[in-house]
Design an enzyme around this catalytic site. Structure first.
Site, mmCIF file in Angstrom:
data_model
loop_
_atom_site.group_PDB
_atom_site.id
_atom_site.type_symbol
_atom_site.label_atom_id
_atom_site.label_comp_id
_atom_site.label_asym_id
_atom_site.label_seq_id
_atom_site.Cartn_x
_atom_site.Cartn_y
_atom_site.Cartn_z
ATOM 1 N N ALA A 1 8.888 13.989 -6.192
ATOM 2 C CA ALA A 1 9.109 14.754 -7.146
ATOM 3 C C ALA A 1 8.580 14.270 -8.321
ATOM 4 C CB ALA A 1 10.161 15.311 -7.971
ATOM 5 N N VAL B 1 9.134 6.730 -1.789
ATOM 6 C CA VAL B 1 9.401 7.222 -2.864
ATOM 7 C C VAL B 1 8.901 8.564 -3.678
ATOM 8 C CG1 VAL B 1 11.729 6.169 -3.364
ATOM 9 C CG2 VAL B 1 9.540 5.648 -4.781
ATOM 10 N N VAL C 1 1.975 -11.128 4.372
ATOM 11 C CA VAL C 1 1.969 -12.100 3.631
ATOM 12 C C VAL C 1 2.241 -12.864 4.365
ATOM 13 C CG1 VAL C 1 1.828 -13.385 1.437
ATOM 14 C CG2 VAL C 1 1.120 -10.836 1.157
ATOM 15 N N GLY D 1 0.613 -1.652 -0.277
ATOM 16 C CA GLY D 1 -0.098 0.133 -0.136
ATOM 17 C C GLY D 1 1.220 1.359 -0.298
ATOM 18 N N LYS E 1 6.491 22.161 -9.749
ATOM 19 C CA LYS E 1 7.153 22.643 -10.390
ATOM 20 C C LYS E 1 7.557 22.034 -12.074
ATOM 21 C CE LYS E 1 10.447 18.541 -11.515
ATOM 22 N NZ LYS E 1 10.352 16.939 -10.803
ATOM 23 N N ILE F 1 7.576 7.375 -9.810
ATOM 24 C CA ILE F 1 5.804 7.658 -10.173
ATOM 25 C C ILE F 1 5.161 7.632 -11.668
ATOM 26 C CG2 ILE F 1 3.930 9.206 -9.936
ATOM 27 C CD1 ILE F 1 5.047 10.358 -7.178
#
Lengths: 510, 492
Positions: free
Chosen positions: A51, A48, A183, A14, A79, A343
């Protein structure tokens, strides 16, 4: 569907990847398909990707998320660029903006004119021909308006923890079931080896037809369970550690990310509304954790959080999708935080999963297409990142010297040879980073072409310089007309919005 | 004009050949490079090969003509030209279909239009896809109008190509060579002088005793490759296992033409037949295998055309398209059997790429490598596009030994309903979809996002779009009216 459709999707993990996937699937999959997300509060997330790059706006649009709500929830700032300090040589500084530089003249790329005029131009670097760079340098921001000659894209700095929580709310409101737990065992089909169910430490068994591995570096399903090998690229991307620490918010608040090269790695600075994210990225062969932490403390002054140490191996899995398991995010690969691609790679994996969404048998060309696409993305990002390390004249450490002397992948060697020989940037249509990005780094870090386009070489340099000076001044004036970034964050003093596209540069290039 | 710093720039280019590719290339080069001090000379010898008689262009050609500031009206009038909105196909054992230029222009909502179409339209009937293009609706009614620039108008989705009488097109360029900015040397080449290393062309000896020395050479001499092959010894790989047609017949049937805004292609067992209207008649072409027993004379009699000699086809590619100071263009560089995408289109596309990269006089290996890489991708795209045609009526399984890139494209399309796009594609994505569906290659799936979407709502939208296109096309003038008003050929 002619074959039976998938009805149960299970996401493991998650963090940013897990909740981005859950949110998107809850929005896009048909109602009869359930989405369950298993996460454990005992397992920390890396967080992470504070940006981002402009593509995230397309993701928000796809999910119907309002930009103002999103910014409020994630304490985001705008940005426009990344500023590189000390890359190439210890005293260099350049912007890699979300925009092209200048505009083609007479069908010939702009940078040839700039190179021609350079001896006659005072203080006009390549980024003088980008409105986005000027705006970043002056801490200004507004979305691009349609009539700009040289447009730009924009992205956000955001709090990754808050972003995951924001998406969790979104996903849960749309029916995603969240199960807290770790898990214990992954059960597989005896014949095919596909994943059948997850057994949690609580004893609960969660069956599924399609499993999405967002378990982070552990790669619990794809790597550990299905044994898809990892391709390690550390010999090209030398850093394998990071330490992160927050400091107070900056005033004025910059509208760009800053990355500063240090003797054995580099530091990031990411301004948010409520704090500033900082980090030191380094190679464990050259720097100890304590030294790295101290370096970071020395450069940020006041820290408001404890240091968070992150270990990673740069590289990716040979395939991101194996049997009925699709890895998204760190479980599939991680390259470097340097160009804020984490991302983006998550987003592309989600979009491609939807595009190639399988039938219940999880077989077919879609899986192969997904793997080909993601491999292409990883390789193209990889080569661009290697360039930042390789292209340097720093003599302050063996770290930089080794980077300079290392052999690079053939595709990158070919690209550099083309630029060195003729100032031309190799063209590709798909995958991240097109001509403007390659130019920013080639020219920002000192790869000088031996010849220019002969049609430009023959022009009188001074006359070209006069024209370019006027253009740079025009760009600067356009930037200075924009509101201050802090003001922009408080009041959003504009109407309408610019279209969100899957482009780094406001639509002109891929 | 040229400073000493520019001493390394090209100053002269010789174009070799006497066909549409050579004349057009000379015009493109002169228009782009005269202002940079480059002298362009066309060496046009005897026309030895039979010519294809007609150019059936893609929408790129009208844009080029605009760029040259030539008058489209004048050109069409001089070349007995017609406007075309696409290609009408007849395929064995099936209804035909139309392959339109332009786009359907519908934005994704929530998935792309093709995906909603896959959901609504049952397999076996998806040839209808092309009816959702205004180009198709207009063309099949014999109507034509120019595209408009306003994205709100459905007419912004239109694009058009041209049908031009090739020999008149060449005459037209010839009479304007001075204005366009190139010289013409009317002579045959008697010898190609290569450098000592054999890797560069140094001079051309001509039948009139003249010697041409240029910095750079464009080989437009057709499949023999007078410079690149015979002069520099660059080899040629054959694709005849994928594209087996080795001969092309072209013949002209004069007379009042049935003016249609499209060309027609029939995919027959013994080859491909193509019919192209002009203002003063029709050109019939046949692409066939010589060993098949196809009788060109009988065919000419059948269609009422003057008998004409045939020309050889040599599908394949040159090992290098650019070697030393010589660039091969059109058939000299390679051929993907020009049934739909013409030799001129291929040549123009590659020449524009060369102009983008544009070299110095010295050898630039990396630049050359980049050109050869990208040009290879362009030709691979043309090849896959035409090889796909061989599957008409046979289904994708008929592609047993096709190029891997095409096999991959087809397997993803049939299995997942998605098109894999390479960096260089010969046609837009929607055109690929229209072609594959038209050929009877249909996907098994559609976008998962549409799974929960109400069919009735989608169907309603599609019907509305269809009606709108039908109405809009009804209001357009006929091609005949447009031609009569805009660019009539002089009465003979």
């Amino acid at each position: 569907m002619t074959t039976s459709a998938i009805e149960r999707v299970v996401i493991v993990g998650g963090g940013t990847a897990g909740w981005m996937a859950a949110a998107a699937l809850s929005r896009l999959l048909p109602r009869h398909c359930s989405v369950t997300l298993v996460e454990s509060e005992q397992i920390g997330t890396v967080g992470v990707g504070e940006a981002t790059i402009p593509h995230i706006r397309q993701f928000n649009e796809l999910l119907g998320i309002d930009e103002a709500d999103f910014m409020e929830a994630t304490q985001a700032t705008y940005k426009l660029a990344i500023e590189f300090i000390g890359w190439g040589s210890a005293d260099s500084a350049y912007f890699h903006p979300f925009s092209p530089f200048g505009a083609d003249l007479d069908g010939i790329d702009f940078h040839h004119y700039w190179l021609k005029a350079r001896p006659h131009l005072k203080k006009r670097s390549l980024d003088s021909f980008s409105v986005a760079s000027h705006a970043a340098a002056a801490n200004r921001f507004a979305p691009p308006h349609a009539r700009l000659d040289i447009g730009y894209g924009y992205a956000f700095h955001l709090d990754a923890g808050r972003y995951a929580r924001f998406l969790r709310q979104y996903a849960e409101a749309r029916g995603v079931k969240r199960i807290e737990g770790k898990v214990r065992t992954v059960h597989r089909d005896r014949d095919e080896g596909a994943i059948e169910s997850l057994e949690l430490e609580s004893g609960q068994v969660i069956p599924g037809q399609l499993f999405i591995d967002c378990s982070g570096f552990r790669s619990l399903l794809l790597g550990q369970t299905l044994g898809v090998p990892f391709r390690n690229w550390r010999h090209w991307l030398p850093c394998d550690r990071a330490v992160a620490m927050a400091s107070p918010a900056l005033d004025p608040v910059p509208s760009y990310t800053r990355v500063r090269a240090t003797a054995t790695g580099w530091q990031w600075r990411i301004p948010l509304q409520h704090r500033t994210g900082n980090g030191q990225v380094y190679s464990s062969d050259h720097l100890s954790d304590d030294e790295a932490c101290q370096q970071l403390r020395d450069s940020i002054g006041e820290a408001i959080t404890e240091p968070n140490f992150i270990r990673f191996e740069p590289g990716c899995r040979e395939r991101s999708w194996e049997k009925n398991c699709v890895a998204i995010g760190l479980s599939s690969g991680f390259l470097e935080p340097l160009e804020s691609t984490s991302i983006y790679l998550i987003q592309m994996a989600i979009l491609k999963l939807i595009e190639y969404f399988p039938a219940a048998d999880c077989a077919g060309a879609g899986r192969e297409a997904f793997n080909r696409w993601m491999s292409m993305e990883y390789h193209r990002v990889r080569d661009f990142l290697i360039l930042h390390y390789h292209l340097n004249r720093r003599d302050d450490s063996s770290f930089w010297k080794e980077c300079r002397l290392m052999g690079v992948p053939d595709e990158l060697e070919r690209k550099m040879a083309l630029f060195r020989e003729a100032g031309a940037v190799e063209h590709y249509e798909y995958g991240l980073f097109a001509q403007p990005s390659w130019l920013a780094v080639y020219l920002g870090q000192g790869l000088e072409p031996e010849t220019l386009d002969p049609r430009v070489e023959a022009l009188p340099g001074e006359a070209v310089a006069r024209k370019l000076n006027a253009l740079a001044e025009h760009c600067r004036q356009q930037a200075l007309a924009l509101p201050d970034h802090g003001e922009a964050l408080r009041t959003r003093p504009w109407t309408g919005s610019s279209p969100a596209t899957l482009s780094l540069y406001g639509g002109r290039y891929g | 004009m040229v400073e000493p710093e520019g001493r390394n720039a090209l100053r002269s280019i010789a174009v070799v050949g006497n066909n549409a590719v050579a004349w057009t290339s000379a015009a493109i080069l002169a228009q782009s490079l005269n202002r940079h001090g480059v002298v362009v000379t066309l060496v046009a010898g005897e026309q030895t090969d039979a010519q294809p008689l007609v150019e059936v262009s893609q929408p790129a050609l009208p844009r080029l003509i605009e760029l040259w500031q030539l008058s489209e009206r004048e050109l069409l009038s001089a070349c007995s030209g017609l406007f075309s909105l696409g290609i009408k196909y007849r395929t064995p054992g099936q209804d035909g279909f139309f392959l339109p230029f332009g786009t359907h222009g519908m934005a994704p909502s929530p998935a792309s239009f093709e995906q909603t179409f896959f959901k609504l339209c049952p397999k076996g009937r998806r040839r209808q896809f092309n009816h959702y293009f205004l180009s198709t609706q207009a063309a099949l009614k014999g109507r034509f109008e120019f595209p408009v620039d306003d994205p709100r108008s459905v007419k912004s989705t239109l694009r058009y190509g041209l049908h031009l009488d090739l020999s008149r097109f060449i005459q037209y360029l010839e009479t304007r060579a001075g204005t366009l900015g190139f010289n013409v040397a009317r002579a045959d080449i008697t010898a190609v002088r290569a450098s000592a290393g054999g890797d560069r062309v140094e001079a051309l000896d001509l039948s009139n005793g003249q010697r041409i020395e240029a910095d750079f050479y464009m080989d437009c001499s057709g499949e023999r490759g007078r410079l690149i092959g015979e002069g520099l010894g660059i080899g040629y790989q054959s694709w005849s296992h994928w594209l087996p047609w080795d001969s092309q017949l072209s013949c002209f049937a004069a007379g009042p033409s049935d003016v249609k805004p499209y060309s027609e292609v029939s995919l027959n067992a013994d080859g491909w037949e193509k019919t192209v209207g002009l203002q003063n008649g029709r050109v019939h072409q046949y692409f066939y295998r010589e060993s098949s027993g196809f009788d060109p004379d009988a065919y000419c009699r059948k269609v009422g055309a003057d008998p004409v000699s045939t020309r050889p086809l040599r599908p394949g590619r040159r090992d290098q398209f650019w070697a030393g100071n010589c660039l091969a263009l059109g058939d000299a560089a390679g051929s993907a059997t020009p049934v739909v995408l013409s030799e001129l289109h291929w040549a123009t596309k590659s020449l524009l790429l060369w102009l983008e990269l544009y070299p110095h006089r010295d050898n630039q290996e990396a630049l050359q490598r980049e050109y050869n890489r990208r040009c290879g991708e362009i030709l691979d795209g043309f090849r896959d596009f035409h090889v796909a045609h061989t599957l008409a009526g046979a289904g994708p399984d008929a592609l047993t030994q096709g190029p891997e890139s095409l096999a991959w494209k087809l397997s993803l399309f049939t299995g997942q309903g998605r098109l894999w796009l390479n960096d260089e594609e010969p046609v837009p994505q929607e055109t690929w979809v229209a072609l594959l569906l038209g050929l009877g290659i249909e996907p098994d799936r559609y976008d998962v996002v549409l799974d929960g979407v109400d069919e009735a709502v989608l169907r309603n939208t599609h019907e509305k779009i269809y009606r709108k296109l039908a109405q809009e096309s009804e209001r357009m003038p006929s091609l005949e009216e447009v031609v009569a008003r805009y660019c009539p050929a002089p009465k003979q």
